[in-house]
Design a protein around this motif. Structure first.
Motif, PDB file in Angstrom:
ATOM      1  N   UNK A 256       3.474  -0.320  22.024  1.00 37.94           N
ATOM      2  CA  UNK A 256       2.063  -0.270  22.409  1.00 37.94           C
ATOM      3  C   UNK A 256       1.124  -0.091  21.228  1.00 37.94           C
ATOM      4  N   UNK A 257       1.601   0.488  20.152  1.00 36.81           N
ATOM      5  CA  UNK A 257       0.719   1.075  19.143  1.00 36.81           C
ATOM      6  C   UNK A 257      -0.239   0.093  18.484  1.00 36.81           C
ATOM      7  N   UNK A 258       0.239  -1.072  18.075  1.00 36.05           N
ATOM      8  CA  UNK A 258      -0.651  -1.996  17.374  1.00 36.05           C
ATOM      9  C   UNK A 258      -1.803  -2.429  18.274  1.00 36.05           C
TER      10      UNK A 258
ATOM     11  N   UNK B 282      -0.055   5.924   2.972  1.00 39.06           N
ATOM     12  CA  UNK B 282       0.348   5.217   1.761  1.00 39.06           C
ATOM     13  C   UNK B 282      -0.653   4.243   1.192  1.00 39.06           C
ATOM     14  N   UNK B 283      -1.681   3.891   1.946  1.00 42.50           N
ATOM     15  CA  UNK B 283      -2.704   2.980   1.423  1.00 42.50           C
ATOM     16  C   UNK B 283      -3.844   3.822   0.843  1.00 42.50           C
ATOM     17  N   UNK B 284      -3.603   4.348  -0.343  1.00 53.04           N
ATOM     18  CA  UNK B 284      -4.485   5.369  -0.919  1.00 53.04           C
ATOM     19  C   UNK B 284      -5.880   4.851  -1.247  1.00 53.04           C
ATOM     20  N   UNK B 285      -6.036   3.541  -1.374  1.00 52.04           N
ATOM     21  CA  UNK B 285      -7.348   2.969  -1.681  1.00 52.04           C
ATOM     22  C   UNK B 285      -8.030   2.385  -0.441  1.00 52.04           C
TER      23      UNK B 285
ATOM     24  N   UNK C  23      -9.116  -1.190   9.580  1.00 49.42           N
ATOM     25  CA  UNK C  23      -8.027  -2.133   9.826  1.00 49.42           C
ATOM     26  C   UNK C  23      -6.820  -1.869   8.932  1.00 49.42           C
ATOM     27  N   UNK C  24      -7.031  -1.180   7.818  1.00 53.23           N
ATOM     28  CA  UNK C  24      -5.918  -0.891   6.917  1.00 53.23           C
ATOM     29  C   UNK C  24      -4.938   0.109   7.529  1.00 53.23           C
ATOM     30  N   UNK C  25      -5.391   0.865   8.522  1.00 59.14           N
ATOM     31  CA  UNK C  25      -4.460   1.720   9.268  1.00 59.14           C
ATOM     32  C   UNK C  25      -3.412   0.864   9.968  1.00 59.14           C
ATOM     33  N   UNK C  26      -3.834  -0.235  10.581  1.00 65.08           N
ATOM     34  CA  UNK C  26      -2.891  -1.117  11.272  1.00 65.08           C
ATOM     35  C   UNK C  26      -1.894  -1.707  10.279  1.00 65.08           C
ATOM     36  N   UNK C  27      -2.372  -2.075   9.104  1.00 67.13           N
ATOM     37  CA  UNK C  27      -1.483  -2.605   8.068  1.00 67.13           C
ATOM     38  C   UNK C  27      -0.438  -1.555   7.689  1.00 67.13           C
ATOM     39  N   UNK C  28      -0.894  -0.315   7.479  1.00 64.63           N
ATOM     40  CA  UNK C  28       0.018   0.772   7.112  1.00 64.63           C
ATOM     41  C   UNK C  28       1.022   1.040   8.225  1.00 64.63           C
TER      42      UNK C  28
ATOM     43  N   UNK D  20       2.123  -1.091  10.523  1.00 63.96           N
ATOM     44  CA  UNK D  20       3.085  -2.188  10.601  1.00 63.96           C
ATOM     45  C   UNK D  20       4.064  -2.149   9.430  1.00 63.96           C
ATOM     46  N   UNK D  21       3.590  -1.747   8.271  1.00 66.03           N
ATOM     47  CA  UNK D  21       4.498  -1.593   7.124  1.00 66.03           C
ATOM     48  C   UNK D  21       5.536  -0.506   7.391  1.00 66.03           C
ATOM     49  N   UNK D  22       5.120   0.577   8.014  1.00 63.51           N
ATOM     50  CA  UNK D  22       6.057   1.657   8.329  1.00 63.51           C
ATOM     51  C   UNK D  22       7.096   1.192   9.347  1.00 63.51           C
ATOM     52  N   UNK D  23       6.674   0.414  10.320  1.00 61.79           N
ATOM     53  CA  UNK D  23       7.628  -0.128  11.291  1.00 61.79           C
ATOM     54  C   UNK D  23       8.677  -1.002  10.594  1.00 61.79           C
ATOM     55  N   UNK D  24       8.220  -1.816   9.663  1.00 59.03           N
ATOM     56  CA  UNK D  24       9.148  -2.666   8.914  1.00 59.03           C
ATOM     57  C   UNK D  24      10.169  -1.830   8.152  1.00 59.03           C
ATOM     58  N   UNK D  25       9.702  -0.784   7.485  1.00 58.02           N
ATOM     59  CA  UNK D  25      10.598   0.075   6.707  1.00 58.02           C
ATOM     60  C   UNK D  25      11.633   0.762   7.594  1.00 58.02           C
TER      61      UNK D  25
END
Length: 389
Positions: A289-291, A315-318, A323-328, A330-335
């Motif tokens: 559901x999260x995304x 992890x997206x320190x900058x 929308x960068x929360x969604x990127x972070x 999805x990256x965590x899901x991949x890891x």
């Protein structure tokens, strides 16, 4: 800045803390030991170790090992009957969130008359007060997911009405919690990820909630940092005790977060999924559901700055845009190897979404009060459709 902080549970946290159980003040002389219907607690010796500790403390034990994932009212009533029949005066929950949640409901029904749903405050529950104090609980968690070992509620499924909702009361805080990462070393990678994301979302939702405050924000941001950093390590190398301990700490903070802030309707929607599909692991449902859920919030700009702050902690320190929360995420899901989960793999079909949305708005209506924007049933259906694969 207004908050309440009143968590009475004594907590032993850290590697090897189960070994100190026998040194603690016991709330009774005869314990009902509550386990899942799986084999891990017995196979890996956690049951034997717990029984030994209790016996050293002079406690007699009776075993009830029938708790299923997403525990049901039927099983709770069976456990309560055993507790009464055996004249147990306290409970020891050894396992994950399902065992600990079930123990809270068993604690109520071991001392009170009628049916569990008489004391449920949501949906078709009869909203009666708990007349007699529940049995005391010691919670020994073997997973890092729910935070139930230090909060005052337990989620139970009523298979007759397809409702999944909590029994809640300040009387249900465990007297003692043991969070020993040694007991988590044997959790398989898939379930380590599911449980870790559940803990992550407790903290994310608490931070985004309209009930957030300075205390809950401090707790949530630290937990998001710990889990985002260490959950991939624990998934890839389950024997890494530091990773297990850090994720367990984030999970513990998630329990405190639920007591100082609130979950949001993401949890209501997931509970509606598992109310109809009990075999779906709760954490997996949240991941699915999260995304869609958080994208809906971002599209409506309910709290852009909070999503940016979360992205930085993940992890997206900058990060500068929500929308960068969604990127972070999805990256965590991949890891953690959980990016390909699909509702369809569990037999869920879109035709069910209207009844699931109605279910969420009834059985778990109170969590919608934590949202920063109103979600109507049609909004919930839209989110479910967007999440569907």
């Amino acid at each position: 800045m207004i908050f309440q902080f009143g968590i009475p549970t004594k907590t032993l946290f850290g590697v090897g803390q189960l070994n100190h159980l026998h040194e603690q003040m016991m709330p009774g002389k005869k314990a009902l030991l509550i386990l899942s219907n799986g084999i891990s607690a017995k196979k890996y010796g956690y049951l034997n170790r717990t029984e030994k500790e209790l016996h050293l403390a002079g406690v007699e034990t009776v075993l009830f090992d029938q708790i299923e994932p997403n525990p049901t009212k039927t099983t709770v009533m069976m456990g309560a009957a055993v507790a009464r029949q055996e004249k147990c005066d306290f409970l020891v929950a050894l396992g994950g969130g399902s065992c600990i949640d079930a123990s809270k409901a068993i604690a109520v029904m071991a001392t009170n008359k009628g049916d569990l749903w008489d004391y449920i405050q949501n949906g078709t529950g009869k909203r009666q007060p708990i007349a007699v104090n529940p049995l005391p609980i010691i919670a020994i968690t073997t997973t890092a997911g729910t935070g139930s070992e230090t909060d005052a509620g337990g989620v139970i499924t009523n298979t007759e009405t397809n409702e999944k909702t909590p029994i809640k009361s300040p009387l249900l805080f465990p007297k003692l919690a043991i969070i020993d990462p040694e007991l988590m070393l044997t959790v398989p990678p898939k379930y380590t990820a599911y449980q870790g994301f559940d803990a992550l979302f407790h903290n994310i939702e608490g931070y985004l909630s309209c009930k957030a405050n300075l205390m809950s924000e401090m707790i949530a941001l630290e937990a998001v940092d710990q889990i985002s950093t260490w959950l991939p390590v624990a998934v890839q190398d389950g024997s890494n005790i530091e990773a297990r301990e850090r994720v367990a700490f984030g999970n513990y903070l998630g329990g405190l977060e639920m007591c100082t802030s609130s979950n949001m309707s993401e949890h209501s929607l997931e509970h509606a999924l598992t109310a109809y599909h009990q075999e779906l692991p709760h954490g997996a449902g949240l991941i699915m559901l999260s995304k869609a859920y958080f994208t809906y919030m971002i599209e409506h700009h309910v709290c852009d700055e909070r999503f940016v702050a979360l992205a930085k902690k993940m992890g997206r320190t900058d990060a500068e845009k929500p929308e960068e929360f969604i990127i972070a995420l999805e990256e965590l899901k991949e890891k953690c190897d959980v990016s390909d989960l699909k509702m369809s793999d569990y037999g869920i079909v879109p035709d069910e979404f209207p009844k699931m949305a109605a279910n969420a708005k009834s059985a778990m209506a109170f969590l919608f009060e934590g949202d920063r924007m109103e979600l109507k049933e049609e909004d919930c259906v839209n989110i479910l459709n967007a999440a569907y694969q």
